[in-house]
Write a protein that holds these residues in place. Structure first.
Motif, mmCIF file in Angstrom:
data_model
loop_
_atom_site.group_PDB
_atom_site.id
_atom_site.type_symbol
_atom_site.label_atom_id
_atom_site.label_comp_id
_atom_site.label_asym_id
_atom_site.label_seq_id
_atom_site.Cartn_x
_atom_site.Cartn_y
_atom_site.Cartn_z
ATOM 1 N N ALA A 16 47.738 30.669 87.782
ATOM 2 C CA ALA A 16 48.956 31.725 87.817
ATOM 3 C C ALA A 16 50.029 31.154 86.743
ATOM 4 O O ALA A 16 50.709 31.841 86.313
ATOM 5 C CB ALA A 16 49.512 31.594 89.135
ATOM 6 N N GLY A 17 50.103 29.794 86.730
ATOM 7 C CA GLY A 17 51.135 29.209 85.648
ATOM 8 C C GLY A 17 50.907 29.506 84.331
ATOM 9 O O GLY A 17 49.818 30.134 83.944
ATOM 10 N N PRO A 18 51.780 29.148 83.312
ATOM 11 C CA PRO A 18 51.457 29.388 81.795
ATOM 12 C C PRO A 18 50.450 28.709 81.138
ATOM 13 O O PRO A 18 49.949 28.960 79.988
ATOM 14 C CB PRO A 18 53.026 29.225 81.269
ATOM 15 C CG PRO A 18 53.674 28.369 82.361
ATOM 16 C CD PRO A 18 52.941 28.547 83.537
ATOM 17 N N ARG A 19 50.134 27.473 81.852
ATOM 18 C CA ARG A 19 49.160 26.383 81.092
ATOM 19 C C ARG A 19 48.407 25.716 82.190
ATOM 20 O O ARG A 19 48.739 25.601 83.235
ATOM 21 C CB ARG A 19 49.795 25.739 80.076
ATOM 22 C CG ARG A 19 50.795 24.646 80.696
ATOM 23 C CD ARG A 19 51.594 23.669 79.525
ATOM 24 N NE ARG A 19 52.557 22.846 80.182
ATOM 25 C CZ ARG A 19 52.059 21.675 80.406
ATOM 26 N NH1 ARG A 19 50.922 21.201 80.171
ATOM 27 N NH2 ARG A 19 53.055 20.723 80.689
ATOM 28 N N LEU A 20 47.337 25.069 81.582
ATOM 29 C CA LEU A 20 46.586 24.153 82.587
ATOM 30 C C LEU A 20 47.050 22.895 82.586
ATOM 31 O O LEU A 20 47.934 22.429 81.798
ATOM 32 C CB LEU A 20 45.035 24.198 82.042
ATOM 33 C CG LEU A 20 44.383 25.411 81.588
ATOM 34 C CD1 LEU A 20 42.850 24.735 81.014
ATOM 35 C CD2 LEU A 20 44.014 26.169 82.860
ATOM 36 N N LEU A 21 46.691 22.057 83.706
ATOM 37 C CA LEU A 21 47.287 20.733 83.994
ATOM 38 C C LEU A 21 48.673 20.775 83.597
ATOM 39 O O LEU A 21 49.264 20.180 82.942
ATOM 40 C CB LEU A 21 46.637 19.851 82.706
ATOM 41 C CG LEU A 21 44.843 19.788 83.198
ATOM 42 C CD1 LEU A 21 44.276 18.743 81.937
ATOM 43 C CD2 LEU A 21 44.734 19.135 84.460
ATOM 44 N N SER A 22 49.668 21.454 84.364
ATOM 45 C CA SER A 22 51.050 21.369 84.392
ATOM 46 C C SER A 22 51.655 19.986 84.607
ATOM 47 O O SER A 22 52.831 19.920 84.170
ATOM 48 C CB SER A 22 51.555 22.603 85.062
ATOM 49 O OG SER A 22 51.233 22.116 86.788
ATOM 50 N N GLY A 23 51.008 19.110 85.294
ATOM 51 C CA GLY A 23 51.301 17.949 85.462
ATOM 52 C C GLY A 23 51.381 16.716 84.365
ATOM 53 O O GLY A 23 51.873 15.760 84.563
ATOM 54 N N PHE A 24 50.659 17.347 83.286
ATOM 55 C CA PHE A 24 50.348 16.452 82.265
ATOM 56 C C PHE A 24 51.267 16.793 80.905
ATOM 57 O O PHE A 24 51.718 18.182 80.924
ATOM 58 C CB PHE A 24 48.861 16.755 81.903
ATOM 59 C CG PHE A 24 48.012 15.781 82.614
ATOM 60 C CD1 PHE A 24 47.312 14.669 82.448
ATOM 61 C CD2 PHE A 24 47.703 16.472 84.003
ATOM 62 C CE1 PHE A 24 46.478 13.965 83.367
ATOM 63 C CE2 PHE A 24 46.612 15.663 84.748
ATOM 64 C CZ PHE A 24 46.431 14.471 84.516
ATOM 65 N N SER A 34 47.373 19.208 77.811
ATOM 66 C CA SER A 34 47.101 20.400 78.381
ATOM 67 C C SER A 34 46.457 21.231 77.124
ATOM 68 O O SER A 34 45.333 22.063 77.484
ATOM 69 C CB SER A 34 48.294 21.089 79.022
ATOM 70 O OG SER A 34 47.800 22.652 79.296
ATOM 71 N N ASP A 35 46.943 21.301 76.129
ATOM 72 C CA ASP A 35 46.344 22.301 74.902
ATOM 73 C C ASP A 35 44.964 21.473 74.610
ATOM 74 O O ASP A 35 43.990 22.239 74.389
ATOM 75 C CB ASP A 35 47.158 22.004 73.703
ATOM 76 C CG ASP A 35 48.466 22.806 74.066
ATOM 77 O OD1 ASP A 35 48.612 23.538 74.915
ATOM 78 O OD2 ASP A 35 49.369 22.493 73.254
ATOM 79 N N TYR A 36 44.565 20.342 74.591
ATOM 80 C CA TYR A 36 43.535 19.749 74.357
ATOM 81 C C TYR A 36 42.367 20.121 75.379
ATOM 82 O O TYR A 36 41.196 20.611 75.139
ATOM 83 C CB TYR A 36 43.239 18.335 74.276
ATOM 84 C CG TYR A 36 42.190 17.391 74.384
ATOM 85 C CD1 TYR A 36 41.442 17.266 73.156
ATOM 86 C CD2 TYR A 36 41.710 16.862 75.668
ATOM 87 C CE1 TYR A 36 40.166 16.800 72.945
ATOM 88 C CE2 TYR A 36 40.266 16.370 75.467
ATOM 89 C CZ TYR A 36 39.626 16.225 74.321
ATOM 90 O OH TYR A 36 38.433 15.577 74.420
ATOM 91 N N ALA A 37 42.826 19.986 76.766
ATOM 92 C CA ALA A 37 41.757 20.556 77.746
ATOM 93 C C ALA A 37 41.552 21.941 77.627
ATOM 94 O O ALA A 37 40.317 22.325 77.662
ATOM 95 C CB ALA A 37 42.396 20.355 79.017
#
Length: 438
Positions: free
Chosen positions: A213-221, A226-229
């Motif tokens: 639902a948020g703008p990117r994956l792994l928001s805690g990182f 996040s971009d690499y993932a």
């Protein structure tokens, strides 16, 4: 009897500590209190402790449940001052200092440690739990594994291209570490399994959709991790949908925005909430239902009650809430256990709890993981190797470390998954293809 026994002072009564929960925090606290002159009771509604960070590998047939779990009695059996109770807590009577059990019983305490963890938050849509189980228990992991493997078997039998495509579609909801790990594992499992073991399926028909639902994956990182993932997951065929909250989940579909995705398996990992400890204590819950505690992890209104792990709203040195991570719970558990030892055995106070960050990590796939140590980051194969070492080390005993290490080495070498077992006794989603299985 000797004169000393007749006329000497009576022995001091032993202090009595009750620990609710046999997870990371509860076990660490109990072990810190082990073999002391303090009577300890550990209460848990399950008879085993569970290494939840590797539960997704049970769901994707990489490990068996016994590889990452162990009976609490076995873990704590060597401590003669610790008693284990299999029971479910229904409330806490703070005035009488007693824990209320669901069968009507009560357990008195002098000091209470609440380490009851968290559960998945469906944000008011608890009906979705039936179709989209999370990854908090062995039962849920086995259920996901069964649905995933059954979907492949049904797709192999289907002559309908649309139905085959739907059955080979897995939807993972939530772009945190659990969702990322699960999406990567399903994609790698499915493509290898289809290519090697199925005759009527094409790896190109496999579809894994990761919804956040948020703008990117792994928001805690950090954003670069996040971009690499995201790039790695796209590279192994995972379809990413960010900024896309889920509107509906049914037995065979997920609705995102205006799109309806037909699916054979849905996994929920979108958010967690604390256990109902705040309600038991009669205090106002904080964000995520967590219980606010002081620097010593005690309840301000009841210093005899400590709250740790995912249930506690504790703050770091800079005033930010501590995350719900295994390392936080373990450190808090050891701290509280040692603090109670000092207080009850030597009448000494302890300094405030201080969290020492060992790094936050998530594995994305084969030879790919991310590590965030705060001041520096690590990604790729080296991060993946470090992730494996850390997770093996955190397992409860040497036997589990050895078993998991050997299975990982075998799986890495052969790409085979040894736990691809469908449990007929586990409840299933209603089948779309009415065929018997042998």
């Amino acid at each position: 009897m000797s004169p000393e026994r007749l006329g000497g002072p009576s022995p001091a009564p032993r202090a009595h500590v009750v620990i609710l929960g046999g997870g990371f925090g509860g076990l660490a606290c109990a072990q810190a209190l082990g073999n002391t002159d303090i009577d300890v009771i550990v209460i848990d509604r399950r008879n085993h402790n569970l290494f939840q960070p590797l539960l997704y590998q049970v769901a994707t047939a990489a490990l068996s449940p016994a590889d990452i779990s162990e009976p609490i009695r076995r873990t704590l059996g060597r401590y003669r001052n610790i008693r284990v109770m299999l029971a479910e807590v229904s409330g806490i009577d703070t005035a009488a200092r007693a824990v209320q059990i669901s069968d009507g019983g009560r357990v008195a305490y002098e000091h209470l440690v609440i380490a009851t963890g968290s559960e998945y938050n469906y944000f008011g849509n608890d009906g979705w739990r039936t179709w989209a189980p999370g990854l908090k228990t062995i039962h849920e992991a086995r259920l996901i594994r069964q649905r995933l493997l059954l979907a492949f078997e049904k797709a192999e039998l289907s002559d309908d291209p649309l139905q085959k495509r739907a059955l080979l579609t897995t939807v993972v909801i939530g772009g945190g570490p659990t969702g990322v790990e699960m999406a990567g594992a399903v994609s790698e499992l499915g493509r290898f399994m289809i290519a090697r073991d199925f005759r009527s399926l094409d790896p190109a028909d496999l579809r894994v959709v990761l919804i956040e639902a948020g703008p990117r994956l792994l928001s805690g990182f950090p954003e670069n991790l996040s971009d690499y993932a995201a790039d790695y997951l796209r590279g192994i065929g995972v379809e990413l949908r960010t900024g896309a909250p889920v509107k509906d989940i049914g037995p065979h579909h997920v609705t995102v925005g205006q799109d309806r995705i037909e699916t054979g398996c849905v996994v929920w990992g979108a958010g967690v909430k604390a256990s109902p400890a705040a309600g038991w204590l009669g205090v106002e819950p904080g964000p995520g239902g967590r219980v606010a505690v002081g620097p010593d992890l005690a309840l301000p209104s009841h210093p005899e009650i400590r709250v740790i792990g995912d249930t506690a709203l504790a703050q770091d040195a800079d005033g930010s809430p501590l995350p719900g991570l295994a390392q936080v719970a373990r450190q808090q558990g050891f701290y509280v256990g040692k603090a109670l030892r000092r207080k009850l055995l030597h009448n000494q106070d302890s300094p405030p709890f201080r969290f020492r960050n060992r790094g936050n990590t998530a594995v994305i796939g084969r030879n790919a993981a991310v590590f965030d140590f705060g001041t520096w980051q690590l990604r790729g194969r080296l991060a993946w190797m470090l992730w494996a070492i850390v997770h093996v080390w955190l397992l409860v005993n040497f036997e589990k470390r050895l078993l998991v290490s050997l299975q990982w080495i075998w799986r890495y070498t052969t790409r085979q998954r040894g736990a691809r077992v469908i449990d007929e006794s586990t409840p299933q989603v209603p089948a779309t293809t009415q065929r018997s299985e042998t």
